[in-house]
Design a protein around this motif. Structure first.
Motif, short mmCIF file in Angstrom:
data_model
loop_
_atom_site.label_atom_id
_atom_site.label_comp_id
_atom_site.label_asym_id
_atom_site.label_seq_id
_atom_site.Cartn_x
_atom_site.Cartn_y
_atom_site.Cartn_z
N MET A 8 0.84 -1.19 0.00
CA MET A 8 0.00 0.00 0.00
C MET A 8 0.87 1.24 0.00
O MET A 8 1.91 1.28 0.66
N VAL A 9 0.47 2.25 -0.76
CA VAL A 9 1.11 3.57 -0.74
C VAL A 9 0.00 4.62 -0.74
O VAL A 9 -0.84 4.61 -1.64
N PRO A 10 -0.04 5.52 0.24
CA PRO A 10 -1.07 6.57 0.20
C PRO A 10 -0.77 7.58 -0.89
O PRO A 10 0.39 7.84 -1.21
N LYS A 183 -5.67 3.06 4.81
CA LYS A 183 -7.03 3.34 4.37
C LYS A 183 -7.04 4.21 3.12
O LYS A 183 -6.03 4.79 2.74
N ALA A 184 -8.20 4.32 2.48
CA ALA A 184 -8.32 5.06 1.23
C ALA A 184 -7.99 6.53 1.40
O ALA A 184 -7.43 7.16 0.50
N THR A 185 -8.36 7.10 2.53
CA THR A 185 -7.98 8.48 2.86
C THR A 185 -7.32 8.46 4.24
O THR A 185 -7.78 7.77 5.14
N GLN A 283 -10.12 -1.74 0.80
CA GLN A 283 -8.93 -1.38 1.58
C GLN A 283 -7.86 -2.43 1.37
O GLN A 283 -6.66 -2.12 1.35
N THR A 284 -8.29 -3.67 1.21
CA THR A 284 -7.37 -4.79 0.96
C THR A 284 -8.02 -5.74 -0.03
O THR A 284 -9.21 -6.03 0.08
N PHE A 285 -7.23 -6.22 -0.99
CA PHE A 285 -7.69 -7.32 -1.84
C PHE A 285 -7.18 -8.60 -1.18
O PHE A 285 -6.02 -8.97 -1.30
N LEU A 347 -3.04 -8.85 -1.35
CA LEU A 347 -2.25 -8.41 -2.50
C LEU A 347 -2.21 -6.89 -2.59
O LEU A 347 -3.11 -6.22 -2.08
N PRO A 348 -1.17 -6.33 -3.21
CA PRO A 348 -1.08 -4.87 -3.32
C PRO A 348 -2.29 -4.26 -4.00
O PRO A 348 -2.76 -4.77 -5.03
N LEU A 349 -2.80 -3.20 -3.42
CA LEU A 349 -3.90 -2.47 -4.04
C LEU A 349 -3.92 -1.06 -3.45
O LEU A 349 -4.10 -0.89 -2.25
N TYR A 350 -3.71 -0.08 -4.32
CA TYR A 350 -3.73 1.32 -3.90
C TYR A 350 -3.92 2.19 -5.13
O TYR A 350 -3.73 1.75 -6.28
#
Length: 371
Positions: A8-10, A183-185, A283-285, A347-350
């Motif tokens: 994750m990367v914001p 988190k998304a934000t 938030q997470t896959f 898995l990565p998701l951002y």
């Protein structure tokens, strides 16, 4: 060496940074106008009467329990699979966790098991909208109302998630959101309490600020409160992101669709299911690998290839503290929660991921699983 793809990367923009700089230059760093503006914006978005910003998502859950008067000798029903904070706050107020297994398709509490977990000591139900997908909150609310129990929605991962068009966090008596960097934000650390109950909202505001209440211009300490305030620069950081929340959720759903298509034929991976009428915020896959696969080996091998993965959440009663205190047979009582924990693979998701990043994750994962 290929670039690493983290879990994750914001997405912090220059505009977000500039908004923080304005607050820092002002010298007014503690709770202030940006906090109030954030609260108002989230309340309008969720169609909720009251939103109270606090220092983190765990603090928001803690305040919910305290304001509802839950303490020693009480029981709170929680899912057996979540981040440990869900159960930790119950322990902090001196109450007892009553764990319920999950549905392995959604990773949410199995609502069909909730009613049998209710006893005369049950004082609240605290479902989790795990990874950004609503649990069967409508059915859960019917059970809670039947038994006269308040519902605290742990929606830490699910700001913007809906069921049949209604936002999670607004079904129960209290909704709790997190603004952690996963988190998304994000405000770095931060939490949001949501309620339509005026008295609860009043208590949240008092308790987050040392128990301070103003009467006729005079400050009085009317409760043994906490320092759970959000700083104004945290609120400034998240406000711009929150204004983009719909595009963020859309982007995450598009990426999740790529994963779903790419993994649909992979028999060794169990994919999450989104029921009709639900909007996931991803938030997470989170997936589950087959029993014969060593999940931890998969995580290590993907890391060696520059792909960041991890397990998604804990089977809480399996963790050392809870195992020593409750001594529950997790394999027998919570088989789905234990499987989601021991075989779960996030898995990565951002928002900043690109198509080529998803394709690379899928290729590397396929190669690891074939070994």
């Amino acid at each position: 060496m290929m670039d690493r793809i983290p879990l994750m990367v914001p997405n912090i923009t220059e505009e977000d940074i500039a908004a923080v700089a304005v607050v820092l230059r002002s010298g007014n760093l503690v709770q202030g106008p940006n906090v109030e503006a954030l609260e108002n914006a989230v309340a309008e978005y969720l169609h909720a009467k009251y939103v109270i910003a606090v220092s983190n998502g765990t603090a928001s859950l803690h305040l919910a329990l305290v304001a509802l008067g839950i303490g020693s000798g009480d029981e709170v029903i929680v899912p057996a699979f979540s981040f440990v904070a869900t159960a930790n706050v119950v322990e902090i107020v001196g109450a007892r966790c009553v764990f319920v297994d999950i549905d392995l398709d959604t990773f949410n509490i199995d609502v069909s098991l909730v009613e049998e977990a209710i006893t005369e000591r049950t004082k609240a139900i605290m479902p989790v909208h795990e990874f950004g997908l609503a649990c069967d909150i409508s059915e859960l609310m019917e059970i809670a109302r039947k038994h006269g129990l308040p519902v605290i929605e742990d929606a830490a991962c699910a700001l913007g998630a809906t069921k049949n068009g209604k936002f999670v966090g607004t079904f129960g008596d209290v909704g709790s959101f997190s603004l952690h960097p996963r988190k998304a934000t994000t405000s770095g650390e931060g939490g949001l309490l949501v309620t339509d109950d005026e008295e609860l909202a009043k208590q949240f505001r008092i308790l987050r600020n040392h128990g301070i209440e103003s009467h006729d211009g005079q400050t009085q300490f009317t409760a043994a409160g906490f320092n759970y305030r959000m700083t104004d620069f945290q609120a400034a950081l998240v406000r711009g992101q929150f204004a983009r929340i719909e595009s963020i959720i859309e982007r995450r759903n598009n990426l999740a669709e790529l994963y779903e298509r790419g993994l649909s034929a992979t028999k060794s991976i169990h994919l999450p299911i989104v029921p009709n009428g639900y909007r996931h915020t991803w938030q997470t896959f989170h997936t589950v690998v087959d029993k014969q696969i060593d999940r931890d080996t998969v995580i290590r091998e993907l890391a060696s290839k520059g792909v960041g993965t991890n397990y998604g959440a804990q089977c809480i009663p399996f963790e050392r503290y809870y195992q020593q205190k409750y001594q529950l047979d997790c394999g027998k009582l919570f088989p789905n929660a234990l499987s989601a924990y021991e075989k779960g693979l996030a898995l990565p998701l951002y928002e900043l991921m690109e198509l080529k990043d998803v394709q690379r994750v899928l290729l590397e994962l396929d190669a690891v699983l074939d070994n």
